[in-house]
Design an enzyme around this catalytic site. Structure first.
Site, PDB file in Angstrom:
ATOM      1  N   LYS A  17      -4.095  -2.912  -7.154  1.00 16.66           N
ATOM      2  CA  LYS A  17      -5.281  -3.750  -6.940  1.00 16.66           C
ATOM      3  C   LYS A  17      -6.558  -2.894  -6.855  1.00 16.66           C
ATOM      4  O   LYS A  17      -7.551  -3.202  -7.507  1.00 16.66           O
ATOM      5  CB  LYS A  17      -5.152  -4.572  -5.636  1.00 16.66           C
ATOM      6  CG  LYS A  17      -3.963  -5.527  -5.622  1.00 16.66           C
ATOM      7  CD  LYS A  17      -3.956  -6.408  -4.386  1.00 16.66           C
ATOM      8  CE  LYS A  17      -3.761  -5.664  -3.070  1.00 16.66           C
ATOM      9  NZ  LYS A  17      -2.454  -4.959  -2.931  1.00 16.66           N
ATOM     10  N   ARG A  92      -5.301 -12.920   2.353  1.00 15.77           N
ATOM     11  CA  ARG A  92      -3.909 -12.527   2.569  1.00 15.77           C
ATOM     12  C   ARG A  92      -3.140 -13.589   3.335  1.00 15.77           C
ATOM     13  O   ARG A  92      -1.945 -13.440   3.550  1.00 15.77           O
ATOM     14  CB  ARG A  92      -3.854 -11.221   3.349  1.00 15.77           C
ATOM     15  CG  ARG A  92      -3.616  -9.984   2.466  1.00 15.77           C
ATOM     16  CD  ARG A  92      -3.733  -8.816   3.374  1.00 15.77           C
ATOM     17  NE  ARG A  92      -3.095  -7.604   3.040  1.00 15.77           N
ATOM     18  CZ  ARG A  92      -3.716  -6.534   2.527  1.00 15.77           C
ATOM     19  NH1 ARG A  92      -4.970  -6.595   2.170  1.00 15.77           N
ATOM     20  NH2 ARG A  92      -3.062  -5.409   2.371  1.00 15.77           N
ATOM     21  N   ARG A 131       0.189   8.402  -3.480  1.00 10.51           N
ATOM     22  CA  ARG A 131      -1.221   8.283  -3.871  1.00 10.51           C
ATOM     23  C   ARG A 131      -2.193   9.004  -2.936  1.00 10.51           C
ATOM     24  O   ARG A 131      -1.910   9.208  -1.770  1.00 10.51           O
ATOM     25  CB  ARG A 131      -1.601   6.810  -4.062  1.00 10.51           C
ATOM     26  CG  ARG A 131      -1.561   5.981  -2.824  1.00 10.51           C
ATOM     27  CD  ARG A 131      -1.716   4.509  -3.192  1.00 10.51           C
ATOM     28  NE  ARG A 131      -1.814   3.702  -1.992  1.00 10.51           N
ATOM     29  CZ  ARG A 131      -1.993   2.390  -1.981  1.00 10.51           C
ATOM     30  NH1 ARG A 131      -2.086   1.727  -3.124  1.00 10.51           N
ATOM     31  NH2 ARG A 131      -2.058   1.745  -0.848  1.00 10.51           N
ATOM     32  N   ARG A 165      -3.943   8.021   2.858  1.00 10.19           N
ATOM     33  CA  ARG A 165      -4.031   7.016   3.918  1.00 10.19           C
ATOM     34  C   ARG A 165      -2.908   7.168   4.936  1.00 10.19           C
ATOM     35  O   ARG A 165      -1.770   7.430   4.569  1.00 10.19           O
ATOM     36  CB  ARG A 165      -3.957   5.614   3.300  1.00 10.19           C
ATOM     37  CG  ARG A 165      -5.284   5.148   2.777  1.00 10.19           C
ATOM     38  CD  ARG A 165      -5.175   3.892   1.982  1.00 10.19           C
ATOM     39  NE  ARG A 165      -4.397   2.824   2.612  1.00 10.19           N
ATOM     40  CZ  ARG A 165      -4.298   1.607   2.113  1.00 10.19           C
ATOM     41  NH1 ARG A 165      -4.932   1.287   0.999  1.00 10.19           N
ATOM     42  NH2 ARG A 165      -3.575   0.691   2.717  1.00 10.19           N
ATOM     43  N   ARG A 176       4.482  -3.334   5.278  1.00 14.37           N
ATOM     44  CA  ARG A 176       3.401  -3.987   4.521  1.00 14.37           C
ATOM     45  C   ARG A 176       3.980  -4.894   3.437  1.00 14.37           C
ATOM     46  O   ARG A 176       3.438  -5.966   3.163  1.00 14.37           O
ATOM     47  CB  ARG A 176       2.472  -2.918   3.929  1.00 14.37           C
ATOM     48  CG  ARG A 176       1.613  -2.249   5.015  1.00 14.37           C
ATOM     49  CD  ARG A 176       1.036  -0.912   4.585  1.00 14.37           C
ATOM     50  NE  ARG A 176       0.156  -1.012   3.447  1.00 14.37           N
ATOM     51  CZ  ARG A 176      -0.167   0.014   2.670  1.00 14.37           C
ATOM     52  NH1 ARG A 176       0.327   1.223   2.904  1.00 14.37           N
ATOM     53  NH2 ARG A 176      -0.984  -0.164   1.659  1.00 14.37           N
TER      54      ARG A 176
HETATM   55  P1  AMP Z   1      -5.096  -2.516   1.986  1.00 17.99           P
HETATM   56  O1  AMP Z   1      -6.099  -1.414   1.843  1.00 17.99           O
HETATM   57  O2  AMP Z   1      -5.531  -3.764   1.268  1.00 17.99           O
HETATM   58  O3  AMP Z   1      -3.708  -2.076   1.599  1.00 17.99           O
HETATM   59  O4  AMP Z   1      -5.052  -2.895   3.531  1.00 17.99           O
HETATM   60  C1  AMP Z   1      -4.644  -1.949   4.513  1.00 17.99           C
HETATM   61  C2  AMP Z   1      -4.345  -2.652   5.812  1.00 17.99           C
HETATM   62  O5  AMP Z   1      -5.534  -3.298   6.284  1.00 17.99           O
HETATM   63  C3  AMP Z   1      -3.319  -3.774   5.723  1.00 17.99           C
HETATM   64  O6  AMP Z   1      -1.976  -3.292   5.815  1.00 17.99           O
HETATM   65  C4  AMP Z   1      -3.717  -4.649   6.911  1.00 17.99           C
HETATM   66  O7  AMP Z   1      -3.302  -4.081   8.132  1.00 17.99           O
HETATM   67  C5  AMP Z   1      -5.240  -4.555   6.865  1.00 17.99           C
HETATM   68  N1  AMP Z   1      -5.840  -5.615   5.997  1.00 17.99           N
HETATM   69  C6  AMP Z   1      -6.550  -5.440   4.844  1.00 17.99           C
HETATM   70  N2  AMP Z   1      -6.969  -6.609   4.346  1.00 17.99           N
HETATM   71  C7  AMP Z   1      -6.512  -7.564   5.191  1.00 17.99           C
HETATM   72  C8  AMP Z   1      -6.589  -8.974   5.219  1.00 17.99           C
HETATM   73  N3  AMP Z   1      -7.230  -9.665   4.233  1.00 17.99           N
HETATM   74  N4  AMP Z   1      -6.004  -9.633   6.242  1.00 17.99           N
HETATM   75  C9  AMP Z   1      -5.361  -8.972   7.235  1.00 17.99           C
HETATM   76  N5  AMP Z   1      -5.227  -7.638   7.265  1.00 17.99           N
HETATM   77  C10 AMP Z   1      -5.796  -6.921   6.262  1.00 17.99           C
END
Ligand code: AMP
Length: 222
Positions: A17, A92, A131, A165, A176
């Site tokens: 993404k 989400r 990554r 990360r 996740r």
């Molecule tokens: P990402 O960078 O999109 O993989 O997000 C990393 C982490 O941020 C996720 O595992 C969640 O803990 C939190 N997170 C990101 N976007 C959301 C969202 N829309 N709703 C809830 N938690 C989020």
């Protein structure tokens, strides 16, 4: 482009993404809105929202809708989003999808397309675990799939520092993935019912997926 599109990228961690959102920014002049990036910035800045989100993110679970929506609303109030946006990692949950519709409606906008990046779960842990990004410009790389052309130097900005990360480890990635299937995957059917869903096979090359997304975006904004 006649209308400023609102594009949603759906897919589990590792589906690509973020990588594809950055390419769509380059190809179409859209703005990437990543709630993950916004939350990581809040954690780094030590804001109240960031302090609440930190442990939840480290456990691979979803941050509460209230926190995520507040962060997203602030970002959506900035003028550049009028150019059209790619939502990366948002919505989400069903509640977030409903809140997004309401927020867009206030501005006379709606979701143009939701793209489901379709991948095999089994491959995702390896994809995520390898990554890393440039600490200066955020360009994404991968130990196996996308090394910088000159080791140790970012192709985009020449930066020499890279970061990984904290939640990109095998244990957190499997949490996740669970959260994705329980709370986010149902949104695929939600957007299908609304008639805005597009499915893209995201197991192929980065360039191939980029071309497939460009084709979808061309079609929905024609
Ligand atoms: P990402 O960078 O999109 O993989 O997000 C990393 C982490 O941020 C996720 O595992 C969640 O803990 C939190 N997170 C990101 N976007 C959301 C969202 N829309 N709703 C809830 N938690 C989020």
């Amino acid at each position: 482009m006649p209308v400023a599109p609102v594009l949603i990228l759906l897919g589990p961690p590792g589906a690509g993404k973020g990588t594809q959102a950055r390419m769509l920014e380059e190809d179409f002049g859209l703005i990437q809105l990543s709630t993950g990036d916004l939350l990581r910035a809040a954690v780094a800045a030590g804001t109240e929202a960031g302090r609440k989100a930190k442990a939840v993110m480290e456990a691979g679970q979803l941050v509460s809708d209230d926190i995520v929506l507040a962060i997203l609303k602030d970002r959506m109030a900035e003028p550049d989003v009028a150019k059209g946006i790619i939502l990366d990692g948002f919505p989400r949950t069903r509640a977030q999808a409903a809140a997004l519709d309401a927020l867009l409606a206030e501005a006379g906008r709606k979701v143009t397309a939701a793209v489901s990046l379709e991948v095999d779960d089994a491959a995702m842990v390896a994809r995520v675990a390898g990554r890393f990004t440039c600490a200066t410009c955020g360009e994404g790389y991968h130990d196996q799939f996308k090394q910088p052309a000159h080791a140790g130097t970012c192709d985009k900005c020449g930066g020499t520092e890279f970061k990984r990360r904290a939640d990109d480890n095998a244990e957190t990635v499997s949490e996740r993935l669970k959260a994705y299937h329980a709370q986010t995957a149902p949104l695929i059917a939600h957007y299908e019912t609304k008639g805005v869903l597009h499915r893209v096979d995201a197991m192929g090359s980065i360039a191939g997926i980029r071309a497939a997304l460009a084709e979808v975006l061309g079609r929905v904004t024609a």
